[in-house]
Design an enzyme around this catalytic site. Sequence first.
Site, mmCIF file in Angstrom:
data_model
loop_
_atom_site.group_PDB
_atom_site.id
_atom_site.type_symbol
_atom_site.label_atom_id
_atom_site.label_comp_id
_atom_site.label_asym_id
_atom_site.label_seq_id
_atom_site.Cartn_x
_atom_site.Cartn_y
_atom_site.Cartn_z
ATOM 1 N N TYR A 144 0.840 -1.211 0.000
ATOM 2 C CA TYR A 144 0.000 0.000 0.000
ATOM 3 C C TYR A 144 0.877 1.264 0.000
ATOM 4 C CZ TYR A 144 -3.147 3.433 2.314
ATOM 5 O OH TYR A 144 -3.876 4.539 2.670
ATOM 6 N N LYS A 167 -12.940 -0.717 5.971
ATOM 7 C CA LYS A 167 -13.120 -1.664 4.876
ATOM 8 C C LYS A 167 -14.168 -2.712 5.250
ATOM 9 C CE LYS A 167 -9.549 0.516 3.256
ATOM 10 N NZ LYS A 167 -9.687 1.557 2.240
ATOM 11 N N ASP A 187 -1.292 -5.817 9.624
ATOM 12 C CA ASP A 187 -2.398 -4.937 9.275
ATOM 13 C C ASP A 187 -3.514 -5.827 8.735
ATOM 14 O OD1 ASP A 187 -4.153 -3.441 7.632
ATOM 15 O OD2 ASP A 187 -2.708 -1.808 7.571
ATOM 16 N N ILE A 198 -6.751 -4.886 8.269
ATOM 17 C CA ILE A 198 -7.936 -4.044 8.074
ATOM 18 C C ILE A 198 -8.883 -4.595 7.015
ATOM 19 C CG2 ILE A 198 -6.678 -1.973 8.779
ATOM 20 C CD1 ILE A 198 -6.857 -0.998 5.888
#
Lengths: 476, 555
Positions: B221, B346, B306, B308
Amino acid sequence: MNHRKLIDLSKKAGCNISHGQNSSYFLGWQEYERNPYHPINNPSGIIQMGLAENQLSFDLLEEWLSKHPETTIFSKADGSASFFRDLALFQDYHGLPAFKHALAEFMSDLRGNRVIFEPSKLVLTAGATSANEILVFCLADPGDAFLVPTPYYPGFDRDLKWRTGAEIVPIQCSSTDYFRLTRTALERAYSCATKRKLRVKGVLLTNPSNPLGTTMSWTELNSLADFIDARRIHLICDEIYSGTNFDFPASFISIREIVAERSHLSSQVHIVCSLSKDLGLPGFRVGAIYSDNELVISAATKMSSFGLVSSQTQHLLAAMLGDKEFTAKYIVENKRRLRERRSRLVAGLESAGIGCLEGNAGLFCWVDMRHLLENPSFEGETKLWKKMLFQVGLNISPGSSCHCNEPGWFRVCFANMTDHATLDLAMQRLREFINAIDHRAPGGGRNRRSGPVPLARWLLRFSSSESVRRAEQHLR
Amino acid sequence: MCGTLNVLRSSSSPRSRPPFPPIIPNSHPSVLHSHFSPPPTLSSSSSSSSSSPLCSLIISLHSPLSLLPMGPPEATEALLSEIATNGGHCENSSYFDGWKAYDQDPYHPTENPDGVIQMGLAENQLCHDLLEGWLRENPAASICTPEGSSQFKFVANFQDYHGLPSFRFAVAKFMEKARGGRVTFDPNRIVMSGGATGAQETLAFCLANPGDAFLIPTPYYPAFDRDFCWRTKARLLPIHCESSNGFKITAAALDDAYESAGKTKARVKGILVTNPSNPLGTTMDRETLQTLFSFVNEKRIHLICDEIFGGTVFKSQPFVSVVEIAAAGEANIDRSLVHVVSSLSKDLGLPGFRVGIIYSFNDAVVATARKMSSFGLVSSQTQHLLGAMLSDEEFTSRYLAENARRLAERHEEFTDGLKRVGIRCLDSNGGLFCWMDLRPMLKEKTPDGELELWRVIVNEVKLNVSPGSAFHCREPGWFRVCFANMDGETTATALRRIRRFVERAREAEEKEVKRKEKKRWDSGLRLSLPRRFDQNFAMAAIISSPHSPLVQATN
């Protein structure tokens, strides 16, 4: 193993000092949480007077809400569709246009519309805490210094220093100057920083002052402007208490009024504001940075990604602050109530023979208890503070937690109690405590009645004639 | 009052378009929305850009005029901090540049049917009706309704950085549920932050000193460079992953990255992974997680996971959280090295509400992160609402199941559409995007070639997709394409455009080949391309060394 774990983290995680939470300011809170006052369930508990919260005008906000059911995020006025989806997805760090517009107008209103705020120069942040840190990140490299007049808000040690690596160099203000900012004090702080080989990047101050509860005069602000002009440094004005300036006519002068007359300074001056104090909504985490400096706005906007304001909250507040009739009424009524509550506190303190710095803003008084110290030292102050906390049952904040260089001053908050009764009880406890001391040690070592009270002329009584007082302030 | 509603209504536009221009990807808007121009330079010494050889190139290629400095005199800039002026926010990446094209000409089914379709936005718009339905049935959850307004005062004043207990408990429960109920989260370890963005930065501040490094598998990302490095001055060093094994992290790649880091003299403080991966859309298998675990234990460094996109896993094997591995509690595992980032942006499709979560097994990290959370607390109004919503377990179960079903459906529709025109995507089972393989369409197998193709896709095909180079992918030709931020019709339109594009490209290739055959060009690569077009896509996953065009041509 434990040792290893510590090494594994960053210095910031290992460091327990610069986030400032071990100061007595926070210790008092902890004690309060263990034993909080409640009129029925815990009548002998500690009364919270260390919290600069404004609970005096919630009914006005609630009344507004009850009249505006359409602010719920799942119904539009015509009932046709929903805001929910729009808001759920809204994450533009420039903020909801309607909210920024309303906030800018509210800020202008709070300053008597003598200055105008443009929404495009406003950066929304998660509270003033974040706004101040972002500004320091924008203006200072690690090791650079900001000059901050004492006494100052204890949280600044965390907000300005902890993660940025910047330093605070105190500008020592003294009771003999009524804690006013003087050019001499500014220059002294600057050379002190230079001696420490620190590059001074700016001055940061609160106006209206936390913890003093005073506003700065034209003279002070102009001398400050001369100073940052001469030194070519920044000025961060934390004006989060602007809406609490309750004298009439209002005497609060925003730094923007000064900048309006000295446009060449505009890129060096940055304002922090918030709705935590002015509207009494600390839970909503709405802070903002206002600056004419395009680079600062650009960088700060990007940094705001680390703490944006919930779109749900922006939506609600856009509607609320967009209602000009409501905000006009709120501003006036809120100030009236603050004025009334402060008078009550000042009168109560007076009845216990205690004076305070004359103030015209804030949610607190700067109270002079120097005559109650067993000895004029910070140990003496801490001792008295502990008595106040454990014996009298009042959580107030000692001046040392605000980096005051004179022992014996305390910040006493008055607006976080919904009703007068709690305040009255606090004053009663205080009177009883003082009487007990007097009784035990008649004519003792303290100078409460016998000794000189150099500040007597200005210390007491907010209730004295506003205009006279204001004139005095300006003459000075 | 009315003005507000009007503004909202007037700018809340067609369904396929973000409601308030300008809007941002993953809380990170195009620089072009800025009211003022950012400083134009990316510091060449900036660690964040050093791992991206493309960064400066992209800027030079795409730097629009508005990026040039305007107004502020240089003297003023000198008064600012290095952070404010060094471009470490990385918004100058092409990831954000594609937004310009979209913002100038956004697609609308009736008003602007030829506009650019936004496929660069990892947003989940598929299940808002479920959330709205819940809100309608539970008005007391809002402090703005007659049913809920009695809580207004309490909520408005609530600023304890531990968070509303109801919120913390409900979030913990929801996180458990999103991980199949096979793990438990202690509400007392839930630390909130201003979105995952704030959570990542907070962890970096807690774990690293300036100059320290985290290893991160590529592709990753783009905004991690901002989140992990900008203000913390930590560094991200790549663990190079390859298409040959589906971009999986291998022990060898880890060792390589660790060793290279040693050469840069940076102290490695941890590994940062996204699971499910952004941009790959894949989840990690247990073996990979075990490998990571052993590695961080052996090196005594941290592991930041992460997660998410944890609630977006929609098919095949269940999502295995690192917490599950940590809880398995093998004797040689030190859980205090593990930190999880979660969010509701998300999983629930609520990026506007700015809810980020840090969950750590390390007491000191929990304590420090909580203190830092003062810089980005979640609005108590939002905590209150979500606390009520997420504690309705019947609702969350239904939501997660339906969300997965709709994501699976959309994913299948989209990847099938691509397959029909011979475009392959990396096999994935989570996320709001596909990792699309356009390597066979590159004129040159170089970053330049990728950007050239990307410009064609953005400007001519009118799809804002994100080039792999923006994700620090080392193999040119991969693109991240988001599919959950639009309705079915827009998806169909996007697929139609892709089909037309591929057909035209094929025709052009054929023409070119004929022309070259006439000229009797002697190039096996060129000659074979058109015929091998579809095959190449089909075989993409096997191609082992895409850096060499020769190998690819003869494969």
